[in-house]
Design an enzyme around this catalytic site. Structure first.
Site, PDB file in Angstrom:
ATOM      1  N   LYS A 132       1.178  -2.632  -7.358  1.00 39.11           N
ATOM      2  CA  LYS A 132       1.031  -1.378  -8.089  1.00 39.11           C
ATOM      3  C   LYS A 132       0.480  -1.611  -9.492  1.00 39.11           C
ATOM      4  O   LYS A 132      -0.475  -0.959  -9.915  1.00 39.11           O
ATOM      5  CB  LYS A 132       2.373  -0.649  -8.145  1.00 39.11           C
ATOM      6  CG  LYS A 132       2.349   0.670  -8.898  1.00 39.11           C
ATOM      7  CD  LYS A 132       2.816   0.468 -10.316  1.00 39.11           C
ATOM      8  CE  LYS A 132       2.646   1.739 -11.134  1.00 39.11           C
ATOM      9  NZ  LYS A 132       3.097   1.521 -12.520  1.00 39.11           N
ATOM     10  N   ASP A 150       3.068   4.686  -7.121  1.00 41.44           N
ATOM     11  CA  ASP A 150       4.340   4.467  -7.810  1.00 41.44           C
ATOM     12  C   ASP A 150       5.356   5.452  -7.239  1.00 41.44           C
ATOM     13  O   ASP A 150       5.122   6.064  -6.207  1.00 41.44           O
ATOM     14  CB  ASP A 150       4.158   4.684  -9.307  1.00 41.44           C
ATOM     15  CG  ASP A 150       3.864   6.142  -9.610  1.00 41.44           C
ATOM     16  OD1 ASP A 150       3.277   6.818  -8.754  1.00 41.44           O
ATOM     17  OD2 ASP A 150       4.236   6.619 -10.681  1.00 41.44           O
TER      18      ASP A 150
END
Length: 221
Positions: A132, A150
């Site tokens: 991420k 996220d």
DNA sequence: ATCCCGAGGG
DNA sequence: CCCTCTGGAT
């Protein structure tokens, strides 16, 4: 979480719905971009590492003093974790993050001349940097396309019935099938803003949601 | 699956 | 009080 069933849609139908979602996101958040304060790719990388399980507001409150003391990788590489901790304590997870940031800076100096590598694999070898964070930094600092997933993206993708996948990587890969590549980075930032202020985790404000028309879950939360 | 962790919101 | 916040490493 009372789950409404997601409608069965063909890829074509889903892309059409995604197109309407994108239109409305562009109207509502015309200049969506990261709200993490930074001047350089290095500072963006540090801020993004700090943002794990923390609000960007708490990160932005801490980084000015941190960056004043440690403006680049060379400065931070000279520090000890104990010296860094006071600057980031209020963000949470501060012991792990302080340790990671110092090692990260040292690795940037040793392997990359103090610069942030423009390569996802190289980024993910840095401590505290996973898929991420690497995807976010590539997109925000270098304009390299990618939809980083996220906590907000995962929640919205599910509510919007765009992906029921479980891992962030798979959700991201699926979302990338529905939106044009040149809008991937925008979609990431716009959905974060929408998740933060409208489609919130606890009590989504469906009555104020510009995506409601294209959302199968509207009004069910 | 669990740990790391402070701060703000409901 | 409990949940959530731009996750990652073990």
């Amino acid at each position: 979480m009372a789950r409404p069933e997601c409608p069965k849609e063909s890829l074509k139908t889903k892309r059409a719905r995604a197109a309407r979602i994108l239109e409305r996101l562009e109207a509502a958040y015309p200049n969506a971009r990261t709200e993490l304060r930074h001047e350089t790719p290095f500072q963006l990388l540090v801020a993004t590492v700090l943002s794990a399980q923390a609000t960007d507001k708490s990160v932005n409150a801490a980084t000015p003093a941190l960056f004043a003391r440690y403006p680049d990788a060379f400065a931070l590489a000279q520090a000890t974790p104990e010296e860094v901790e006071p600057y980031i304590r209020r963000i949470g997870l501060y012991r792990t993050k302080a340790k990671n940031l110092v090692r990260l800076a040292q690795m940037l100096v040793e392997r990359h001349g103090g610069e942030v590598p423009r390569d996802k694999q190289a980024l993910m070898e840095l401590p505290g940097v996973g898929w991420k964070t690497a995807t976010v930094v590539l997109g925000a600092a270098f304009g390299i396309p990618g939809i980083a997933v996220d906590t907000h993206l995962a929640r919205l993708a599910k509510r919007l019935c765009l992906s029921q996948a479980r891992t962030p990587e798979r959700i991201g890969a699926e979302l990338e099938q529905y939106f044009p590549r040149e809008r991937w980075v925008f979609v990431h930032h716009a959905l974060i803003l929408h998740g933060r202020y409208v489609c919130t985790a606890r009590r989504p404000r469906c009555e104020a949601c510009v995506l409601a028309e294209a959302c199968p879950s509207r009004g069910t939360w």
